[in-house]
Enzyme design. Sequence first.
Site, mmCIF file in Angstrom:
data_model
loop_
_atom_site.group_PDB
_atom_site.id
_atom_site.type_symbol
_atom_site.label_atom_id
_atom_site.label_comp_id
_atom_site.label_asym_id
_atom_site.label_seq_id
_atom_site.Cartn_x
_atom_site.Cartn_y
_atom_site.Cartn_z
ATOM 1 N N GLY A 158 -31.587 -6.309 7.356
ATOM 2 C CA GLY A 158 -30.279 -5.513 7.325
ATOM 3 C C GLY A 158 -30.447 -4.027 7.340
ATOM 4 C CG PHE A 161 -36.161 -8.465 -9.543
ATOM 5 C CD1 PHE A 161 -36.489 -7.258 -9.152
ATOM 6 C CD2 PHE A 161 -36.064 -9.591 -8.532
ATOM 7 C CE1 PHE A 161 -36.230 -6.966 -7.605
ATOM 8 C CE2 PHE A 161 -35.845 -9.286 -7.112
ATOM 9 C CZ PHE A 161 -35.798 -7.906 -6.623
ATOM 10 C CB ALA A 173 -42.552 -8.668 -1.706
ATOM 11 N NE ARG A 174 -37.600 -9.057 2.510
ATOM 12 C CZ ARG A 174 -36.251 -9.266 2.764
ATOM 13 N NH1 ARG A 174 -35.877 -9.396 4.132
ATOM 14 N NH2 ARG A 174 -35.380 -9.015 1.983
ATOM 15 C CE LYS A 186 -63.076 -18.263 -18.896
ATOM 16 N NZ LYS A 186 -64.304 -18.600 -19.235
ATOM 17 C CG HIS A 211 -73.967 -18.395 -58.626
ATOM 18 N ND1 HIS A 211 -74.791 -19.176 -59.216
ATOM 19 C CD2 HIS A 211 -74.323 -18.031 -57.569
ATOM 20 C CE1 HIS A 211 -75.841 -19.119 -58.466
ATOM 21 N NE2 HIS A 211 -75.631 -18.674 -57.606
ATOM 22 C CG ASP A 255 -75.416 -17.573 -53.877
ATOM 23 O OD1 ASP A 255 -75.236 -16.763 -54.841
ATOM 24 O OD2 ASP A 255 -76.006 -18.685 -53.954
#
Length: 808
Positions: free
Chosen positions: A679, A574, A748-749, A228, A44, A46
């Site tokens: 600019g 982007f 973003a500068r 991980k 059997h 288990d």
Amino acid sequence: MNKLDRYNDKRDFDTTPEPRGEAALAGGSQASFVVQKHDASSLHFDFRLEWDGVLLSWAVTKGPSDDPSEKRLAVRTEDHPVAYGSFEGTIPEDEYGGGTVMLWDSGAWEPLHDVAKGLKEGKLHFRLHGARMEGGWVLVKMGGGKGDRDNWLLIKERDDFAGRSADALVNKYKRSVTTGRTMREIAADTPAFEAVTHKKALPRFRKVELATLKDEPPEGEGWQHEVKFDGYRCLMAVGKGGVRLYTRNGKDWSDRFGALCGPADALPCDAALIDGEVVAERGGFSELQAALKAGDPLVLHAFDCLHLDGDDLTGKHLSERREALEGLFGDLPPRGPLRLSPVLEGDGAEALAAMCKAGGEGIVSKKIDAPYSGKRSKAWIKAKCIQEAEFVVGGWSPSDKKGRAFSSLLLGSYEDEGFVYRGRVGTGFDDEDFEALAKELKRLGRKTAPFEGDLPSETKGSQWVTPELVAQVEYTEFTSEGRIRHGAYKGLREDKEAENVSAKAEAETDSGDEEIGGVRVSSTGRVMFPDAGLTKGDVARHYARVAERMLEHVEDRPLSLLRCPDGIEEECFFQKHAGKGFPEDIRTVPIKEKDGDTADYMYVTTPAGLIGAAQMGAVEYHVWGARRDKLERPDRMVFDLDPDEGLGFDAVKRAAVEVREGLEACGLQSVPMVTGGKGVHVIVPLRRIAEWDRVKDFAKGFAQALAEKEPKRYTATMSKEKRKGKLFIDWLRNERGATAIAPYSLRARPGAAVAVPVSWDELEELDRPDGFHMGDMEDRLSRTCPLGEVDAQGLGKGAMEALEDWAG
């Protein structure tokens, strides 16, 4: 009555090799299940489920079936100890249950309702995550059992793991899930792993590749996502002379990892160097520490192959190294001591979500086409579910409680500025920990604090030690001061040198959540603009501050975000389609694209949408020239005045004035916006009567006409060759699908300038296009926005004729 009294009463532990019945504490984030093939008076299977410190047990007479139409009798038997889940061998014939026992399947189980209630009412519904049994199953209690028999039925649920043949599952798998042995081999006590002859030299240790911690996994194709693990990194060398097992720093731990040497020596190869992680069979790092002390079974999860049969594979792609590893490990038992680290399905966000839901530690994402670097690399990215890291012990606080050697440990890490204080840990210790640590703290005692700089009042009255001990600690978050909150001790790490322990990445990634403008923003202390010292929290607060004004120009427009999840000096990209895990306040609108396909574009309507984008690491917001209710009819036209290198801001301002004058000649009013870059944008608010083609034709014709009037100063062509020494009048912002930087968006500068609409008089007084910053916004918001002072104008037939006249 003890739950295991029946189990113990049935057995003579001086004769049987079965484990003595002792209730166990919970071990790990998920409860285990096991199926043991048992050749007793009758054959059997288990079936056992871990619950409340024991294994609930049923004897399944014909074995489990994955055919949902097949109902298998399962007789409830006495509860077994959790330790029985690793038992495989032969019970003496005269003993209770005498016969051969095979570990046929094992894994984790997931109850789908209250277990106690299910047992009482006679219906237990659950999912299995085993090597052989998977998906949904149910145990249903039968009525009218003979005598004291407690009869149930084990039934497979109809799902993706269901089969069609009643006995296919038990007929397919004839070998142990842990040792690979048959019932006959187990009965004959055949060794599970027999050493083979390795014909090539033992590979030498080499430096291991380390992952870079990020707040979230990478997006896109070309990545492989793996579990991980919470254990000790191990480099396993196999070859002539046997097996060597090394820590990440090259320490030979073949004795401490000795349980793995036999299985490793049986690997079918001439020589190999395998990278992996050693863990306990059950539980996390604390359980691994206990297993090492007790000599309990260990598991190596292998995830890379650096050398095979004399060939160095480190220069090959991960995909090729993985193929070699799978070839070497492919025939090993799936639940044996040596296992392949599983590759998780789905993209990174899905894999991490699934791992966190399952109670795991996190994932490691690896570039499929990258070689093995042997250093910390961005080709390997780790993202964590649980906040856990290593720290160095620099002192301890005395305790006034009897029997407690100390109240807390004082922790630090080695950074550029020296040994930095990182807070305290005062929980997670047991009696053995106190005893062992007290000896080490006494040995390392010193008179002065080892930390650099001033220390907080919480360290007053502490005792100091030379910083040598490395502790694994779980915590909830880092404070803005770079210290952990709610630390819990997990154990000492003997595989890492104290001077190599840094918590900089964790502090920058996990530096606390904060509610900003009603939005929960994570990792607010992460530095986004290193030169300006501005954090993710500062970015979110900027967008909360300008939200009402900014929405006047951004609301309901298709939106593209420039995301910099780890700051502007790391990778930025982007994104115009919302990804998994984006806040619900960032909404989507279906738009038909040039190729005929339809895609969902982002847009926002609330301050929460703007702040939610910042939560996702967005820095810049770029918008369409139309709103979603009339996508084919723009409501603004933009001329981007982009100077070539060497041209000063005075040339840009002069160009802006000439554009203004030309537009006025065509009957159109305009507003300048300094972009925060180099600019100026000249923006024309439009009535929504013209379609894209007309707006584009006008913008192109206007730019070309101005370039023809002043060919030495202007160009309407993007070509870099034709732009030398000139200013490019960029009219391409006016095509369908094109975007331009939104008013009041950050750039973003370096310097974190803000794009700000100004008046024509104000433009004349400015000396640079990136002179507005976060700190200037309160003053700007107290004034009327210049873009709101110009009425929208129609771009009809009269404007087109005026353009022809002006162009001459």
